[in-house]
Write an enzyme that holds these catalytic residues in place. Structure first.
Site, short mmCIF file in Angstrom:
data_model
loop_
_atom_site.label_atom_id
_atom_site.label_comp_id
_atom_site.label_asym_id
_atom_site.label_seq_id
_atom_site.Cartn_x
_atom_site.Cartn_y
_atom_site.Cartn_z
N ASP A 53 48.34 59.87 -43.41
CA ASP A 53 49.55 59.35 -43.24
C ASP A 53 49.08 58.37 -42.07
O ASP A 53 50.22 57.90 -40.35
CB ASP A 53 49.85 61.00 -41.94
N VAL A 56 61.91 62.41 -34.58
CA VAL A 56 62.95 61.43 -34.62
C VAL A 56 61.04 60.24 -35.55
O VAL A 56 60.93 59.07 -34.87
CB VAL A 56 62.43 60.88 -33.33
N HIS A 105 69.46 67.46 -75.47
CA HIS A 105 71.13 67.89 -74.53
C HIS A 105 71.12 69.28 -75.01
O HIS A 105 70.43 70.01 -76.11
CB HIS A 105 72.06 67.29 -75.72
P1 FAD Z 1 47.67 66.06 -42.60
O1 FAD Z 1 48.59 67.03 -43.23
O2 FAD Z 1 48.77 66.09 -41.44
O3 FAD Z 1 46.53 66.43 -42.53
C1 FAD Z 1 44.97 66.09 -41.30
C2 FAD Z 1 44.15 67.26 -40.80
O4 FAD Z 1 43.03 66.74 -40.45
C3 FAD Z 1 44.05 68.11 -40.74
O5 FAD Z 1 44.56 69.82 -41.01
C4 FAD Z 1 44.36 67.96 -38.33
O6 FAD Z 1 43.65 69.58 -38.58
C5 FAD Z 1 42.23 67.60 -39.25
N1 FAD Z 1 42.04 67.12 -38.27
C6 FAD Z 1 42.79 65.72 -37.55
N2 FAD Z 1 42.14 65.11 -36.57
C7 FAD Z 1 41.13 65.87 -36.60
C8 FAD Z 1 39.19 65.47 -36.47
N3 FAD Z 1 39.27 64.71 -35.20
N4 FAD Z 1 38.34 66.84 -36.99
C9 FAD Z 1 38.86 67.21 -37.80
N5 FAD Z 1 40.05 67.52 -38.10
C10 FAD Z 1 41.23 66.63 -37.96
N6 FAD Z 1 55.94 65.30 -47.35
C11 FAD Z 1 55.64 64.82 -48.66
O7 FAD Z 1 55.57 64.48 -49.34
N7 FAD Z 1 56.08 65.99 -49.10
C12 FAD Z 1 57.46 66.64 -48.61
O8 FAD Z 1 58.11 67.66 -48.86
C13 FAD Z 1 57.35 66.83 -47.07
N8 FAD Z 1 58.09 67.71 -46.02
C14 FAD Z 1 57.16 67.44 -45.20
C15 FAD Z 1 57.99 68.27 -44.36
C16 FAD Z 1 57.99 69.01 -42.83
C17 FAD Z 1 58.47 69.59 -41.70
C18 FAD Z 1 56.82 67.99 -42.59
C19 FAD Z 1 56.19 67.46 -40.61
C20 FAD Z 1 56.20 67.35 -43.17
C21 FAD Z 1 56.52 66.54 -44.77
N9 FAD Z 1 55.63 66.38 -45.00
C22 FAD Z 1 56.11 66.66 -46.49
C23 FAD Z 1 54.83 64.82 -44.94
C24 FAD Z 1 53.00 65.68 -45.41
O9 FAD Z 1 53.74 66.93 -45.01
C25 FAD Z 1 52.48 64.31 -44.66
O10 FAD Z 1 52.64 63.34 -45.63
C26 FAD Z 1 50.31 64.68 -45.59
O11 FAD Z 1 50.83 66.29 -44.91
C27 FAD Z 1 49.78 63.93 -44.88
O12 FAD Z 1 48.28 64.18 -45.72
P2 FAD Z 1 46.92 63.87 -44.83
O13 FAD Z 1 46.75 64.52 -45.41
O14 FAD Z 1 47.54 62.44 -44.35
O15 FAD Z 1 47.45 64.14 -42.93
P1 NAD Z 2 61.97 59.98 -40.48
O1 NAD Z 2 61.85 58.64 -39.71
O2 NAD Z 2 62.58 60.77 -41.52
O3 NAD Z 2 63.94 60.00 -39.49
C1 NAD Z 2 63.48 59.96 -38.31
C2 NAD Z 2 64.75 59.47 -37.66
O4 NAD Z 2 65.07 59.50 -35.98
C3 NAD Z 2 65.33 58.17 -38.02
O5 NAD Z 2 66.62 57.76 -38.62
C4 NAD Z 2 65.39 57.36 -36.81
O6 NAD Z 2 66.59 56.23 -36.86
C5 NAD Z 2 65.95 58.38 -35.81
N1 NAD Z 2 65.81 58.24 -34.06
C6 NAD Z 2 64.19 58.29 -33.39
N2 NAD Z 2 64.79 57.93 -32.31
C7 NAD Z 2 65.66 58.42 -31.98
C8 NAD Z 2 66.23 58.40 -30.70
N3 NAD Z 2 66.36 58.82 -29.52
N4 NAD Z 2 68.40 59.23 -30.85
C9 NAD Z 2 68.42 59.89 -32.28
N5 NAD Z 2 68.15 59.09 -33.76
C10 NAD Z 2 66.73 58.65 -33.19
O7 NAD Z 2 61.24 60.75 -39.31
P2 NAD Z 2 61.51 62.51 -40.00
O8 NAD Z 2 62.42 62.79 -40.33
O9 NAD Z 2 60.61 62.98 -38.43
O10 NAD Z 2 60.07 62.16 -41.32
C11 NAD Z 2 59.02 61.69 -40.36
C12 NAD Z 2 57.91 61.61 -41.39
O11 NAD Z 2 57.57 62.84 -42.37
C13 NAD Z 2 58.54 60.93 -42.68
O12 NAD Z 2 57.63 59.82 -42.23
C14 NAD Z 2 59.12 61.46 -43.85
O13 NAD Z 2 57.53 60.90 -44.66
C15 NAD Z 2 57.69 62.60 -44.07
N6 NAD Z 2 58.30 63.99 -44.34
C16 NAD Z 2 58.36 64.02 -45.81
C17 NAD Z 2 59.54 64.97 -45.89
C18 NAD Z 2 59.83 64.48 -47.41
O14 NAD Z 2 59.22 63.56 -48.63
N7 NAD Z 2 60.95 65.42 -47.90
C19 NAD Z 2 60.02 65.58 -45.65
C20 NAD Z 2 60.18 66.06 -44.23
C21 NAD Z 2 58.99 64.62 -43.29
#
Ligand code: FAD
Ligand code: NAD
Length: 479
Positions: free
Chosen positions: A319, A277, A451
């Site tokens: 993030d 969510v 193409h």
């Molecule tokens: P993070 O990748 O969360 O890294 C933060 C790091 O900081 C972590 O390693 C953590 O351990 C470390 N950290 C935190 N606090 C401390 C501290 N106090 N001291 C030391 N280390 C610390 N995004 C896309 O663009 N494309 C995708 O296809 C995509 N797919 C996703 C699929 C899933 C299932 C999920 C959960 C996310 C996905 N995302 C995707 C989102 C993407 O993973 C995040 O947007 C991205 O990793 C954010 O990068 P970041 O460097 O800000 O933070």
């Molecule tokens: P999201 O914000 O994409 O979707 C969460 C959904 O949950 C929303 O549509 C919301 O309305 C719904 N929701 C919230 N509370 C609810 C409830 N109580 N009951 C039913 N529905 C509810 O978030 P996500 O899918 O968890 O992904 C998190 C983040 O990770 C996203 O912001 C995305 O940018 C990143 N991410 C990116 C990729 C990619 O780029 N391909 C893949 C995975 C994750």
């Protein structure tokens, strides 16, 4: 005595490790603090993206897509297969091996670029000092001219669905199922819900997605979102919009989910439940009370357009700050901030950040949606072209989807591009490049596209903006 660095980065996700490498490349003495550990208890780099996000999810998406092709698509091509088995444990092991290679690879890159890796949890102290607490409890304090916070995000938990070992899981748990769940519930029809829901649905789960909002993929262009809902539903995802989860009850090996929708209170029973969510910024134990770094009202670290926090010399990226939670957005901010610290001019263009949902077909976008330009009162034109009329889409057996281009009416400048289709995640970069260069739809229309390619749909959509598409009757009058 404490060590002194030009830059100390906290977090080695795609934001942090990219910032650290760039800073070191620019001649700055750089350290990167990371607390993450892998399953063997060894330091791991790459954050959410490489460990439990982008990369592992795409490994499962690719494997499950290939399996689904054998089940549904091969026969039409004359490829007869029988007795195809899915070995889930091998699929997970393959995913783990990629994660291991990439996360170790980032460790190698940090080293090769001369970045000092500090293992432990980083805390920002006043006076631009960072306290690093290692796993064994030992503490060191390092001084920094500049600090870049890149601590990322974690999944949001909701009271009606507390995580329960092996039954109610978040996205991380859903990457680790050892067998295909019979009935899989997904709370949240966002990016993760659709991607991970697709993985397990393709492998045979009966998947129900419960989405609270009345609009499917509310921030996606709605012409694309509606088409996507149709295609995904046809594939077997039972997407229920306007369904808000209010409670869960674990009964033996099952989870009973209670939710309300237009018809009132409903219940469904699942073998596994994924809660996806949204994600929240992660700032636990990160900031000392007197360090001066402030949060905004939603818990993100407050930053300006250049990722500067409320303390001079302390930046935050990825993030943990406002903006889309995407790996490439985090990396781009990391590069921008490192450049700024090194004294270079640097600007991040927040208007041109692509987003891709890796369903099949993929859903990709950059720039504004039609709903957004309408709400802003901009006079606009659109050009769309369906993959149904693209020869290469037919040969590939994927004619679902379209390309849509939105332009400013007066100037013909491209304001947004939205694609649903095979390889949309690659094709969208044509829109990214066009928008970064301020192109008009006519600029694209006058270019020569190879193409047969799927990209011809981009060319045709650009031609369609003023009614000149060649390979379909135009909906609008030519100018
Ligand atoms: P993070 O990748 O969360 O890294 C933060 C790091 O900081 C972590 O390693 C953590 O351990 C470390 N950290 C935190 N606090 C401390 C501290 N106090 N001291 C030391 N280390 C610390 N995004 C896309 O663009 N494309 C995708 O296809 C995509 N797919 C996703 C699929 C899933 C299932 C999920 C959960 C996310 C996905 N995302 C995707 C989102 C993407 O993973 C995040 O947007 C991205 O990793 C954010 O990068 P970041 O460097 O800000 O933070
Ligand atoms: P999201 O914000 O994409 O979707 C969460 C959904 O949950 C929303 O549509 C919301 O309305 C719904 N929701 C919230 N509370 C609810 C409830 N109580 N009951 C039913 N529905 C509810 O978030 P996500 O899918 O968890 O992904 C998190 C983040 O990770 C996203 O912001 C995305 O940018 C990143 N991410 C990116 C990729 C990619 O780029 N391909 C893949 C995975 C994750």
């Amino acid at each position: 005595m404490s060590d002194k660095y030009d830059v100390v980065v906290i977090g080695a996700g795609p934001g942090g490790y990219v910032a650290a490498i760039r800073a070191a490349q620019l001649g700055l003495k750089t350290a990167c603090v990371e607390k993450g550990q892998n399953k063997e208890g060894k330091p791991t780099y790459g954050g959410t993206c490489l460990n439990v996000g982008c990369i592992p999810s795409k490994a499962l998406l690719e494997a499950s897509h290939k399996y689904a092709e054998t089940q549904h698509d091969f026969a039409e091509l004359g490829i007869e297969v029988s007795d195809v088995q899915m070995n889930v444990k091998k699929m997970i092991a393959h995913k783990d091996s990629i994660v291991s290679k990439l996360t170790q690879g980032v460790g190698g890159l940090l080293k090769a670029n001369g970045v000092t890796a500090l293992h432990g949890s980083g805390k920002v102290l006043s006076g631009k000092k960072v306290e690093v607490t290692a796993q064994d409890g030992s503490v060191q304090v390092v001084e920094a001219e500049n600090i870049i916070i890149a601590s990322g995000s974690v999944p949001v938990e909701i009271p009606p669905a507390p995580l329960t070992e092996g039954l109610i899981v978040d996205s991380t748990g859903a990457l680790e199922f050892e067998e295909v769940p019979g009935r899989l519930g997904v709370i949240g029809g966002g990016v993760i819900g659709l991607e991970l829901g697709s993985v397990w649905s393709r492998l045979g789960s009966e998947v129900t997605v419960l989405e609270a909002q009345d609009t499917f993929l509310a921030s996606t262009d709605q012409e694309i979102a509606k088409a996507a809902k149709k295609v995904l539903s046809k594939q077997g995802l039972n997407i229920q919009i306007g369904a808000r989860v209010t409670g869960t009850e674990v009964k033996g090996n099952e989870v009973v989910v209670t939710y309300t929708d237009a018809k009132g209170e409903q219940q469904q029973t699942f073998d596994k439940l994924i809660v996806c969510v949204g994600r929240r910024p992660y700032t636990e134990a990160l900031l000392s009370n007197d360090c001066g770094v402030t949060l905004d009202e939603r818990g993100f670290i407050y930053v300006d357009d250049h990722c500067r926090t409320s303390v001079p010399g302390v930046y935050a990226i990825g993030d943990v700050v406002r903006g889309p939670m995407l790996a490439h957005k985090a990396s781009e901010e990391g590069m921008t901030v490192a450049d700024l610290i090194a004294g270079h001019k640097a600007e991040m263009n927040y208007d041109v950040i692509p987003g891709v949902i890796y369903t099949f077909p993929e859903i990709a976008s950059v720039g504004k949606t039609e709903e957004e330009v309408k709400a802003e009162g901009v006079e606009y034109e659109t050009g769309t072209f369906p993959f149904q009329a693209i020869g290469r889409a037919m040969t590939n057996g994927c004619t679902d989807g379209m390309v849509k281009i939105i332009t400013e009416k007066a100037s013909d400048r491209i304001l947004g591009m939205h694609i649903m289709g095979q390889n949309a995640g690659e094709m969208i970069h044509q829109g990214v490049i066009a928008m970064e260069f301020g192109s008009s739809a006519e600029d694209l229309a006058l270019m020569c596209f190879a193409h047969p390619t799927l990209s011809e749909a981009v060319h045709e959509a650009a031609l369609a903006v003023d009614g000149h598409a060649i390979h379909m009757p135009n909906r609008k009058k030519r100018k």
